[in-house]
Design a protein around this motif. Structure first.
Motif, mmCIF file in Angstrom:
data_model
loop_
_atom_site.group_PDB
_atom_site.id
_atom_site.type_symbol
_atom_site.label_atom_id
_atom_site.label_comp_id
_atom_site.label_asym_id
_atom_site.label_seq_id
_atom_site.Cartn_x
_atom_site.Cartn_y
_atom_site.Cartn_z
ATOM 1 N N SER A 171 0.804 -1.224 0.000
ATOM 2 C CA SER A 171 0.000 0.000 0.000
ATOM 3 C C SER A 171 0.837 1.275 0.000
ATOM 4 O O SER A 171 0.487 2.252 -0.660
ATOM 5 C CB SER A 171 -0.953 -0.005 1.197
ATOM 6 N N LEU A 172 1.950 1.295 0.737
ATOM 7 C CA LEU A 172 2.765 2.505 0.797
ATOM 8 C C LEU A 172 3.337 2.854 -0.565
ATOM 9 O O LEU A 172 3.228 3.992 -1.038
ATOM 10 C CB LEU A 172 3.888 2.320 1.816
ATOM 11 N N GLN A 173 3.946 1.873 -1.214
ATOM 12 C CA GLN A 173 4.546 2.116 -2.525
ATOM 13 C C GLN A 173 3.482 2.421 -3.578
ATOM 14 O O GLN A 173 3.666 3.292 -4.435
ATOM 15 C CB GLN A 173 5.377 0.897 -2.951
ATOM 16 N N VAL A 174 2.357 1.715 -3.504
ATOM 17 C CA VAL A 174 1.273 1.944 -4.466
ATOM 18 C C VAL A 174 0.676 3.328 -4.280
ATOM 19 O O VAL A 174 0.364 4.016 -5.257
ATOM 20 C CB VAL A 174 0.198 0.847 -4.323
ATOM 21 N N PHE A 175 0.528 3.755 -3.023
ATOM 22 C CA PHE A 175 -0.002 5.097 -2.780
ATOM 23 C C PHE A 175 0.899 6.156 -3.416
ATOM 24 O O PHE A 175 0.422 7.072 -4.085
ATOM 25 C CB PHE A 175 -0.136 5.364 -1.283
ATOM 26 N N CYS A 176 2.206 6.040 -3.192
ATOM 27 C CA CYS A 176 3.143 7.018 -3.762
ATOM 28 C C CYS A 176 3.102 6.983 -5.285
ATOM 29 O O CYS A 176 3.140 8.034 -5.943
ATOM 30 C CB CYS A 176 4.550 6.746 -3.254
ATOM 31 N N ALA A 177 3.012 5.785 -5.859
ATOM 32 C CA ALA A 177 2.948 5.663 -7.314
ATOM 33 C C ALA A 177 1.676 6.305 -7.851
ATOM 34 O O ALA A 177 1.697 6.955 -8.908
ATOM 35 C CB ALA A 177 3.022 4.195 -7.717
ATOM 36 N N HIS A 178 0.580 6.151 -7.130
ATOM 37 C CA HIS A 178 -0.680 6.733 -7.615
ATOM 38 C C HIS A 178 -0.594 8.263 -7.632
ATOM 39 O O HIS A 178 -1.125 8.921 -8.526
ATOM 40 C CB HIS A 178 -1.854 6.225 -6.764
ATOM 41 N N VAL A 179 0.107 8.849 -6.641
ATOM 42 C CA VAL A 179 0.281 10.302 -6.645
ATOM 43 C C VAL A 179 1.079 10.744 -7.867
ATOM 44 O O VAL A 179 0.754 11.747 -8.518
ATOM 45 C CB VAL A 179 0.974 10.764 -5.349
ATOM 46 N N PHE A 180 2.123 9.987 -8.211
ATOM 47 C CA PHE A 180 2.916 10.301 -9.400
ATOM 48 C C PHE A 180 2.035 10.308 -10.651
ATOM 49 O O PHE A 180 2.097 11.241 -11.469
ATOM 50 C CB PHE A 180 4.046 9.280 -9.555
ATOM 51 N N PHE A 181 1.197 9.294 -10.808
ATOM 52 C CA PHE A 181 0.342 9.224 -11.992
ATOM 53 C C PHE A 181 -0.724 10.314 -11.986
ATOM 54 O O PHE A 181 -1.128 10.782 -13.062
ATOM 55 C CB PHE A 181 -0.293 7.838 -12.101
ATOM 56 N N VAL A 182 -1.182 10.731 -10.806
ATOM 57 C CA VAL A 182 -2.119 11.852 -10.747
ATOM 58 C C VAL A 182 -1.447 13.120 -11.259
ATOM 59 O O VAL A 182 -2.040 13.897 -12.018
ATOM 60 C CB VAL A 182 -2.649 12.053 -9.310
#
Length: 387
Positions: free
Chosen positions: A315-326
């Motif tokens: 979840s931590l890494q996925v959350f950060c990745a989702h911010v990048f894609f946003v």
């Protein structure tokens, strides 16, 4: 006091739920027309509350046994985890203050520029304030909250284990009430005087931490009680579940303007506020939690599938990745266009979820490799001691 076995401490259905909330959060944050459909569709309940609550519940479930046996060891482990999350927060700030800032300064596209306009105007204050968890740009304000809650979690666990959870819950409730009457503003004014960082209140993040701590503490408490085999939600009578279902339907009607001009989100105002966790929102959240728990047998089967399991475990890494894609999505917005439609929206979402799965699967592979190395070391140690 009975505890579940160590083997069952990590509950996959909680990881799956967290993965579901990450998917929901991604759809909400992405600048596409899909965000209109997933923004609080089931009443005044959002993915952010679900993500924070479940994260705390996992912490309570996983760490309670160790807190009973070795408090100092649990504090060290939780603070190592806190430091790791803080490191990711710094990485996200570095990305925002370099790549995103350069793009915003050169293109002046409002969607990106407005996110970091304080940094562009006051870079020194923003860098220092960001490192101190005071300056929190939009989209980058969940991790600072998570860092603070994780850092203070050992205290809550220690008090709950030694003196009883009523003290933790009572203190949390008192903070929430105070938060409704201006505690955040008082603390902000004091922080500005002490640090001399002239960071406006609106630049410290959307979340009122003194209100949102109640969501974290509720999850921590339920996770701890579940680990003890004493889940309080099991004792909720059937008629209360029925009343909660009616409450959820009421708020669903308010959310979608089905009940006329008197009962609307606008007329109820601050009571439903997400960032303040207003009192009526608390009622909706509690009712929704009780109803969902009563339907857990069906929900667990529904959500305990891929990709939710893999996404939730990273979840931590996925959350950060989702911010990048946003951020990537926001760069595609031109002039006054608030959302992407058609092929661009579908393409962005496809790229985003493919990227999130790559990140999650990489983390899963790293965990498997780490476990294999640990098993090999243990086997070697056993063989050496036998010889």
């Amino acid at each position: 006091m009975t505890l579940t076995s160590a083997k069952t401490q990590r509950r996959p259905e909680l990881d799956a739920l967290r993965g579901l909330f990450l998917v929901w959060m991604t759809f909400t944050h992405m600048p596409t027309h899909f965000s209109d459909f997933v923004n609080q569709p089931v009443g005044f309940v959002s993915s952010a509350e679900g993500f924070v609550f479940l994260s705390a519940m996992l912490v309570g479930t996983v760490y309670l046994r160790d807190a009973l046996e070795d408090v100092s060891g649990v504090i060290a482990r939780l603070w190592r985890r806190t430091l790791k999350i803080y490191g990711y927060h710094l990485l996200m700030l570095a990305f925002a203050f370099t790549i995103a800032a350069v793009f915003a300064a050169k293109t002046h596209r409002a969607a990106i520029y407005n996110l970091i306009n304080f940094y562009l105007a006051h870079p020194k204050e923003a860098i220092v304030g960001g490192g101190l968890l005071i300056y929190c740009p939009p989209l980058l304000d969940i991790l600072p909250m998570y860092v603070i809650f994780m850092f203070l979690t050992p205290i809550a666990l220690a008090v709950g284990v030694r003196y009883g959870w009523r003290w933790v819950l009572g203190g949390s409730a008192a903070l929430w009430v105070w938060a409704q009457f201006g505690l955040r503003e008082l603390v902000h004014d004091w922080t500005v005087r002490v640090t001399h960082l002239q960071i406006p209140l609106q630049e410290t993040g959307a979340f009122n931490l003194f209100a949102w701590q109640a969501v974290w503490i509720a999850g921590l408490w339920l996770g701890a009680k579940s680990a003890e085999g004493e889940m309080p939600l099991k004792r909720v009578p059937g008629y209360v579940v029925a009343v909660c279902g009616a409450v959820c339907l009421l708020f669903l009607g308010v959310r979608h303007h089905w009940l006329g001009p008197v009962l609307t989100q606008e007329s109820l105002g601050i009571g439903l506020d997400k960032w303040q966790i207003g009192p009526m929102r608390v009622v909706n959240l509690a009712a929704f939690l009780i109803v969902c728990y009563s339907m857990r047998r069906f929900l667990v089967k529904l959500i305990s599938v891929e990709p939710f399991l893999t996404l939730g475990k990273a979840s931590l890494q996925v959350f950060c990745a989702h911010v990048f894609f946003v951020f990537v999505g926001l760069t595609l917005l031109y002039e006054d266009t608030p959302q992407l439609h058609g092929a661009r929206a579908y393409g962005l979402l496809s790229l985003t979820f493919a990227g999130l799965m790559v990140v999650a699967m990489r983390q899963a592979r790293l965990r498997r490799e780490a476990r294999a190395v640990a098993a090999a070391k243990n086997a070697a140690a056993v063989a050496e001691s036998a010889s």
